[in-house]
Design a protein around this motif. Structure first.
Motif, short mmCIF file in Angstrom:
data_model
loop_
_atom_site.label_atom_id
_atom_site.label_comp_id
_atom_site.label_asym_id
_atom_site.label_seq_id
_atom_site.Cartn_x
_atom_site.Cartn_y
_atom_site.Cartn_z
N PHE A 391 9.03 -7.64 -8.56
CA PHE A 391 9.38 -8.21 -9.86
C PHE A 391 9.33 -9.73 -9.91
CE2 PHE A 391 13.32 -7.35 -7.48
CZ PHE A 391 13.85 -8.63 -7.39
N GLY A 392 8.97 -10.40 -8.82
CA GLY A 392 8.91 -11.87 -8.82
C GLY A 392 8.13 -12.41 -10.00
N SER A 393 8.63 -13.47 -10.62
CA SER A 393 8.03 -13.97 -11.88
C SER A 393 6.92 -15.00 -11.65
CB SER A 393 9.12 -14.58 -12.76
OG SER A 393 9.78 -15.63 -12.07
N GLY A 394 6.78 -15.50 -10.43
CA GLY A 394 5.74 -16.50 -10.17
C GLY A 394 4.34 -15.95 -10.36
N ALA A 396 1.68 -16.02 -8.43
CA ALA A 396 1.13 -15.30 -7.26
C ALA A 396 1.68 -13.88 -7.19
CB ALA A 396 1.45 -16.07 -5.98
N PHE A 397 2.97 -13.70 -7.53
CA PHE A 397 3.58 -12.37 -7.54
C PHE A 397 2.85 -11.48 -8.55
CE2 PHE A 397 7.01 -14.82 -5.69
CZ PHE A 397 7.61 -13.94 -4.79
N LYS A 398 2.67 -12.00 -9.77
CA LYS A 398 2.01 -11.22 -10.83
C LYS A 398 0.55 -10.92 -10.48
CE LYS A 398 4.90 -12.75 -14.71
NZ LYS A 398 4.93 -13.48 -15.99
N ASP A 399 -0.13 -11.92 -9.90
CA ASP A 399 -1.54 -11.72 -9.52
C ASP A 399 -1.68 -10.63 -8.47
OD1 ASP A 399 -2.30 -13.67 -11.27
OD2 ASP A 399 -2.61 -15.24 -9.77
N LEU A 400 -0.75 -10.60 -7.51
CA LEU A 400 -0.81 -9.56 -6.48
C LEU A 400 -0.59 -8.18 -7.10
CD1 LEU A 400 -0.98 -8.67 -3.51
CD2 LEU A 400 1.50 -8.93 -3.39
N ARG A 401 0.41 -8.07 -7.97
CA ARG A 401 0.69 -6.77 -8.58
C ARG A 401 -0.47 -6.32 -9.46
NH1 ARG A 401 5.98 -9.24 -9.27
NH2 ARG A 401 5.58 -9.51 -11.50
N LYS A 402 -1.10 -7.26 -10.15
CA LYS A 402 -2.28 -6.93 -10.97
C LYS A 402 -3.41 -6.42 -10.08
CE LYS A 402 -5.38 -8.84 -14.47
NZ LYS A 402 -5.78 -10.05 -15.25
N ALA A 519 1.76 -3.69 -19.98
CA ALA A 519 2.52 -4.27 -21.09
C ALA A 519 3.77 -5.00 -20.61
CB ALA A 519 2.89 -3.18 -22.09
N GLU A 520 4.29 -4.60 -19.45
CA GLU A 520 5.50 -5.22 -18.90
C GLU A 520 5.17 -6.31 -17.89
OE1 GLU A 520 8.51 -4.70 -19.94
OE2 GLU A 520 7.95 -3.13 -21.35
N GLY A 521 3.97 -6.87 -17.99
CA GLY A 521 3.60 -7.96 -17.09
C GLY A 521 3.47 -7.54 -15.65
N TYR A 522 3.05 -6.29 -15.43
CA TYR A 522 2.85 -5.71 -14.10
C TYR A 522 4.13 -5.67 -13.27
CZ TYR A 522 -2.08 -6.03 -15.29
OH TYR A 522 -3.30 -5.89 -15.91
N ASP A 523 5.25 -5.58 -13.94
CA ASP A 523 6.53 -5.44 -13.23
C ASP A 523 6.55 -4.05 -12.56
OD1 ASP A 523 9.33 -4.92 -12.62
OD2 ASP A 523 9.79 -6.64 -13.88
N LEU A 524 6.88 -4.02 -11.26
CA LEU A 524 6.88 -2.76 -10.52
C LEU A 524 8.28 -2.38 -10.02
CD1 LEU A 524 3.63 -3.17 -8.36
CD2 LEU A 524 3.95 -1.71 -10.38
N SER A 525 9.31 -3.02 -10.57
CA SER A 525 10.66 -2.67 -10.13
C SER A 525 11.09 -1.36 -10.80
CB SER A 525 11.65 -3.79 -10.47
OG SER A 525 11.59 -4.11 -11.84
N LEU A 526 11.60 -0.46 -10.00
CA LEU A 526 12.01 0.85 -10.50
C LEU A 526 13.05 0.73 -11.62
CD1 LEU A 526 12.64 4.07 -8.53
CD2 LEU A 526 14.54 3.16 -9.85
N SER A 527 13.98 -0.19 -11.45
CA SER A 527 15.06 -0.34 -12.43
C SER A 527 14.55 -0.75 -13.81
CB SER A 527 16.08 -1.38 -11.93
OG SER A 527 15.44 -2.63 -11.72
N HIS A 528 13.35 -1.34 -13.84
CA HIS A 528 12.78 -1.78 -15.11
C HIS A 528 12.39 -0.58 -15.97
CE1 HIS A 528 11.07 -5.12 -17.43
NE2 HIS A 528 10.13 -4.26 -17.81
N TYR A 529 12.08 0.55 -15.34
CA TYR A 529 11.61 1.72 -16.08
C TYR A 529 12.62 2.87 -16.08
CZ TYR A 529 7.33 -0.91 -15.46
OH TYR A 529 6.40 -1.92 -15.45
N LYS A 530 13.57 2.83 -15.18
CA LYS A 530 14.56 3.91 -15.09
C LYS A 530 15.53 3.84 -16.27
CE LYS A 530 17.84 6.01 -11.85
NZ LYS A 530 17.23 7.33 -11.75
N GLU A 531 15.87 5.00 -16.80
CA GLU A 531 16.84 5.07 -17.89
C GLU A 531 18.19 5.51 -17.32
OE1 GLU A 531 15.38 7.71 -20.87
OE2 GLU A 531 13.53 6.56 -21.20
N ASP A 532 19.21 4.71 -17.59
CA ASP A 532 20.55 5.03 -17.10
C ASP A 532 21.18 6.11 -17.96
OD1 ASP A 532 20.58 3.14 -15.02
OD2 ASP A 532 20.98 1.54 -16.46
#
Length: 581
Positions: A391-394, A396-402, A519-532
């Motif tokens: 989930f790093g916002s920099g 390089a983080f986003k480029d790697l996830r992409k 659509a979520e900026g390539y965020d791969l953190s589980l908590s970002h998509y999990k519904e509580d």
């Protein structure tokens, strides 16, 4: 794991204490010296076993490593162009003065010597023989060149030899009584020794627990003939994990149905066996040539070499190399990569390989990009990363996830509980599983990932504190935590029945389509998509709760009498009750 064998654990602790009191207090130095002794002992045991197997017809003819004579490299005759046959014969005759009968270099022979003689013999002959074991040109000999035997006292060597003999007796007993393969128990012992290295954890390097290594092997499923690598291999745990997985699969194919069913899972639910008959000489040669490891710590390279050699790989391909540097030029070489690269923060910008395109000096990002680069098209990786990579916002983080989503088929993100790497570190980590589809220079016509499977591991079968004690189920059996559930659900995730179940975002595992991740900026953190899930809780009315508290104080008293009660707390409760009614 040795938690279930206090006798073996106690013997190893005794060995550590003897080295400490004998003047070797640096844990890394101690483990090197202990490893050399274990290697000498195992070499003798393995050699005797192979001789016996060959004699009984269980294996091909075998020539003992301790047969004949050995001449130290510095005394070996070297023929020069100007030498006549007579001169050469004279040199060979001179050479004989320094020859050592190999039989005397066996553990079972030198352990009977007097203390002073034993120390001199091991230092001057056995250890140099060990360093020269695979010939002057071998990788092992090359990396052992700077190794030194520094046990300072005859009494320490005698005590260490005695204790190691006792450890092997307990291992043999354990193997017979519990049916666990001897080399697996030896692996447990070696892992326990490695766990004692106090310097583990510095520079982001820490040992991967064996059950996590087995988990990764069952997820990526390496096969015989695959070229397998770990670009930051440490003591070779992942290479050994891949080796044991492949040997087990070959063994299972050779066993009858009843024999397969008789194999008991280990304490973590994994089936591993080292049935020697399953590995033909050809298969052994293919497998030995398939495993490649690299590390920038020369001590760990030596430990890794000996670790694999103790497990039957005669000439491991482990080398001293910085795989992120300009000097390492391999690309698209491997079918399988399993790794837990160091999370060191930053590295020297000037020496980063030009083929790595991420604008960063963070090693956790560069290693993942490098692993992608080292995979062949169609090759698969299982990599442990700090969760910040997800989930790093920099940039390089986003480029790697992409890159992982578009150029690879990112199959899964499995988050691990933060205690998995204790006592070395409490960092939260995750496993990334991906297959390379598009090369670095390919034009991406269609992003390779369709869905990403997420799984939230809550337990791995061990306590998540510094002790990492084995947990038990309600019926007293060893707990497997989520380990086997992850393997089952991961391999079933693409079936229609499983895919339908994978849509529930409140569950511990679910699928997320690529379009949503984009659509979520390539965020791969589980908590970002999990519904509580919030459970609705019904409480009694305040007046009812206050009546209960008053009754607890004064018992069953008529309401008219309560007004006469002088107790301070009851009076205050009555006042509160008057306010809410």
């Amino acid at each position: 794991m040795l938690q279930n064998n206090p006798e073996l654990k106690s013997k190893i602790d005794q060995l550590w204490n003897k080295f400490w009191s004998g003047g070797i207090s640096n844990p890394l130095t101690a483990i090197e010296q202990i490893t050399y002794l274990l290697f000498m002992k195992r070499l003798d045991e393995l050699d005797l076993k192979r001789q016996a197997d060959a004699k009984d017809g269980w294996s091909d003819p075998y020539q003992s490593k301790f047969e004949g004579y050995w001449i130290p490299p510095e005394y070996r005759a070297r023929r020069e162009e100007k030498d006549s046959d007579a001169d050469w014969a004279k040199k060979l005759e001179e050479e004989k003065k320094y020859q050592v009968e190999k039989r005397t270099l066996r553990w079972s022979e030198f352990k009977r010597m007097q203390a002073e003689d034993m120390l001199q013999h091991v230092q001057g002959k056995v250890f140099p023989f060990l360093k020269d074991l695979n010939g002057a040109e071998s990788n092992f000999t090359h990396h052992m060149k700077n190794a030194v035997f520094i046990i300072p006292k005859p009494s320490l060597l005698v005590e260490a030899v005695k204790t190691i003999d006792e450890i092997f007796i307990v291992m043999e007993k354990d193997s017979k009584e519990k049916g666990q393969a001897f080399q697996d128990i030896q692996g447990d012992v070696y892992e326990y020794l490695l766990s004692e290295i106090a310097s583990a954890g510095k520079n982001g390097q820490f040992r991967t627990p064996r059950h996590i290594i087995k988990l990764l092997a069952d997820l990526v499923q390496p096969q015989l003939g695959h070229k397998i690598a770990d670009p930051a291999c440490g003591s070779g745990g992942f290479l050994l994990g891949a080796y044991q997985y492949i040997v087990t699969q070959l063994a299972l194919k050779s066993l009858k149905k009843k024999e397969r069913e008789a194999l008991e899972p280990d304490e973590d639910g994994f089936v591993r066996t080292s049935v020697a008959a399953a590995l033909t000489e050809k298969a052994q040669a293919i497998l030995s040539a398939s495993l490649w490891g690299y590390d920038i710590d020369s001590t760990m390279v030596r430990l890794g070499l000996m670790n694999l050699m103790m497990h039957g790989i005669d000439e491991p391909n482990i080398d001293y190399k910085d795989t992120l540097s300009k000097s390492y030029t391999q690309e698209a070489e491997y079918d399988i990569i399993m790794a837990n690269p160091p999370f060191t923060g930053s590295i020297d910008k000037g020496d980063i390989n030009e083929n790595l395109k991420l604008a960063t000096t963070k090693s956790e990002l560069l290693f993942v990009e490098n692993i992608y680069r080292l995979l062949k098209k169609g090759g698969t990786a299982g990599v442990i990363v700090p969760q910040g990579v997800l989930f790093g916002s920099g940039k390089a983080f986003k480029d790697l996830r992409k890159l992982l989503v578009e150029r690879c088929d990112l199959k899964a993100v499995i988050t691990l509980p933060s205690g998995v790497f204790k006592p070395y570190a409490g960092v939260s980590t995750a496993i990334l599983l991906f297959t390379k589809v598009w090369g670095p220079k390919d034009k991406v016509d269609q992003p390779a990932t369709e869905h990403v499977w997420f799984y939230e591991m809550a337990a791995d079968g061990y306590s998540l504190d510094d002790k990492r004690s084995k947990q038990k189920t309600a019926d007293g059996k060893d707990s497997w935590g989520d380990l086997q559930d992850i393997i089952e659900k991961y391999h079933a995730r693409s079936t229609k029945n499983q895919a339908e179940k994978n849509t529930d975002r409140t569950a511990k595992y679910f699928m997320v389509p690529r379009c949503e991740i984009e659509a979520e900026g390539y965020d791969l953190s589980l908590s970002h998509y999990k519904e509580d899930v919030f459970e609705e809780v019904h409480y009694d009315a305040p007046g009812v709760i206050l009546d209960r508290l008053i009754q607890a104080e004064v018992g069953d008293v008529e309401e008219a009498e309560l007004a006469n009660v002088q107790s301070g707390i009851v009076r205050e409760l009555l006042e509160l009750k008057g306010m809410v009614e």
